[in-house]
Design an enzyme around this catalytic site. Structure first.
Site, short mmCIF file in Angstrom:
data_model
loop_
_atom_site.label_atom_id
_atom_site.label_comp_id
_atom_site.label_asym_id
_atom_site.label_seq_id
_atom_site.Cartn_x
_atom_site.Cartn_y
_atom_site.Cartn_z
N ASN A 9 0.87 -1.17 0.00
CA ASN A 9 0.00 0.00 0.00
C ASN A 9 0.91 1.22 0.00
O ASN A 9 1.50 1.55 1.02
CB ASN A 9 -0.89 -0.02 1.26
N LYS A 11 0.15 4.24 -0.19
CA LYS A 11 -0.51 5.42 0.39
C LYS A 11 -0.27 6.63 -0.52
O LYS A 11 -0.14 6.46 -1.74
CB LYS A 11 0.01 5.67 1.80
N HIS A 95 -9.59 1.03 4.87
CA HIS A 95 -8.31 1.24 5.56
C HIS A 95 -8.56 2.17 6.75
O HIS A 95 -9.38 3.08 6.68
CB HIS A 95 -7.28 1.85 4.59
N GLU A 97 -7.02 4.59 7.83
CA GLU A 97 -6.83 6.02 7.54
C GLU A 97 -8.08 6.60 6.88
O GLU A 97 -8.41 7.77 7.08
CB GLU A 97 -5.57 6.22 6.68
N GLU A 166 -5.59 -5.23 10.45
CA GLU A 166 -4.61 -4.16 10.65
C GLU A 166 -4.90 -3.44 11.96
O GLU A 166 -5.72 -2.50 11.99
CB GLU A 166 -4.69 -3.17 9.49
N GLY A 172 2.09 2.13 10.70
CA GLY A 172 3.01 3.24 10.55
C GLY A 172 3.69 3.67 11.84
O GLY A 172 4.34 4.72 11.89
N SER A 210 3.15 -2.38 10.31
CA SER A 210 4.61 -2.39 10.51
C SER A 210 5.24 -3.74 10.20
O SER A 210 6.22 -4.12 10.83
CB SER A 210 4.97 -1.91 11.92
C1 PEP Z 1 -0.91 0.03 5.91
O1 PEP Z 1 -0.96 1.22 5.65
O2 PEP Z 1 -1.78 -0.73 5.48
C2 PEP Z 1 0.20 -0.46 6.72
C3 PEP Z 1 0.16 -1.68 7.17
O3 PEP Z 1 1.21 0.44 6.97
P1 PEP Z 1 2.61 0.12 7.70
O4 PEP Z 1 3.14 -1.16 7.09
O5 PEP Z 1 3.48 1.30 7.37
O6 PEP Z 1 2.34 -0.03 9.15
#
Ligand code: PEP
Length: 251
Positions: A9, A11, A95, A97, A166, A172, A210
Site C-alpha cells: 500500500n 498510500k 483502511h 486512515e 490491521e 506506521g 509495521s
Molecule cells: C498500511 O498502511 O496498510 C500499513 C500496514 O502500513 P505500515 O506497514 O506502514 O504499518
C-alpha cells in the site's frame, strides 16, 4: 495450500520518476518468487503502473479505495468500473486512515466492497482495533463488527474478498502485533468467515501493521496468516522483495 499474498500500500507517496525506479526494481527482483503480490498505488498513477505491469502475472495492480457509488455527481470519487478500465485487480476498502480521516462507517465500507465485487475487483477489506479498544478488551468485538457489516451486505460473494487485519496502533508506528497476538485475531476472523460461507478456504486473511523484512517470516508462519498488507516497507524495493521472499518460503 494457498499461496501467500503480499500487497503493498503505497498510500499518498510517489512521483512519476520515483515509481519507475521502485516498480522496476520490484519487477526485476521478484522473478522466480513463489507468492502472489500486488501494489496498491495512488489513483493518479494507475495508468503508469498498469503499463509497467503489463505482460507479467506475478504482481497485480491495486487501488487504495473505490467509491461506494456507481456513477454520477460525486466529485472526486473513482468508481469500480473506472478502476476496471485500468485492469485493477484489488481495491483496498476500509483502511483505518479512510475510516479515521474520511469518516467511513462500517456500512460505507461494506458498500465499497460490494461495488468492487460487482465490477470483478477483489476488495481487500481492512479491519482493526485502536489502541484504546485493545486496552479496553474490545478487539474481538470491534473486528467482528467491522467484518459482519461486509458479510451482511455481500452474502455469498463474501468468499471472493480478501481480509486484512490491521491493528490501528501498529500502522506506521513501528509497533507490530506479536505473531501470537495477530494469530489470535486471525483465528477469530477465520471462524467468522467459516460461519458465513462454505467457501471460506478461498479467503486470504492478511496481516498489516509495521510488517517488515525482519518480522515477516515469523508473522507469515502463523496458521491463519495468509499474507501481508505492507505500508512503509512497500516503498523500498529491497524490503518489499524481502517480504515477498518470506511469503514464498513460509508454508
Ligand atoms: C498500511 O498502511 O496498510 C500499513 C500496514 O502500513 P505500515 O506497514 O506502514 O504499518
Amino acid at each position: 495450500m494457498k499461496k501467500k499474498l503480499i500487497a503493498g500500500n503505497w498510500k499518498m507517496n510517489g512521483s512519476l520518476s520515483a515509481n519507475v525506479s521502485l516498480l522496476q526494481a520490484v519487477l526485476d527482483g521478484s522473478k522466480g518468487l513463489n507468492c502472489k503480490a500486488a501494489v496498491c498505488v495512488p489513483a493518479a498513477y494507475l495508468a503508469q503502473a498498469q503499463s509497467m505491469l503489463s505482460g507479467q502475472s506475478l504482481i497485480a495492480l491495486g487501488s487504495q479505495d473505490v467509491s461506494a457509488q456507481e456513477v454520477g455527481a460525486y466529485t472526486g470519487e473513482i468508481s469500480a468500473s473506472m478502476l476496471k478500465d485500468f485492469a485493477v485487480h484489488y481495491a483496498i476498502v476500509g483502511h483505518s486512515e479512510r475510516r479515521q480521516y474520511h469518516a467511513e462507517s462500517d456500512a460505507i465500507v461494506a458498500l465499497k466492497a460490494q461495488r468492487a465485487l460487482s465490477a470483478g475487483i477483489t476488495p481487500i477489506v481492512c479491519v482493526g482495533e485502536t489502541l484504546a479498544e485493545r486496552q479496553a478488551g474490545q478487539t474481538e468485538e470491534v473486528v467482528k463488527r467491522q467484518l459482519a457489516a461486509v458479510i451482511h451486505t455481500n452474502g455469498h460473494c463474501i468468499s471472493e474478498i480478501v481480509v486484512a487485519y490491521e491493528p490501528v496502533w501498529a500502522i506506521g508506528t513501528g509497533l507490530t502485533a506479536t505473531p501470537e497476538q495477530a494469530q489470535e485475531v486471525h483465528a477469530v476472523l477465520r471462524s467468522q468467515l467459516k460461519a458465513a460461507t462454505s467457501h471460506s478456504d478461498r479467503i486470504s486473511i492478511l496481516y498489516g501493521g509495521s510488517m517488515n523484512a525482519a518480522n515477516a517470516s515469523q508473522l507469515l508462519a502463523q496458521t491463519d496468516i495468509d499474507g501481508g498488507l505492507i505500508g512503509g516497507a512497500a516503498l523500498k524495493a529491497m524490503d518489499f522483495l524481502a517480504i515477498m521472499a518470506a511469503g514464498s518460503t513460509t508454508p
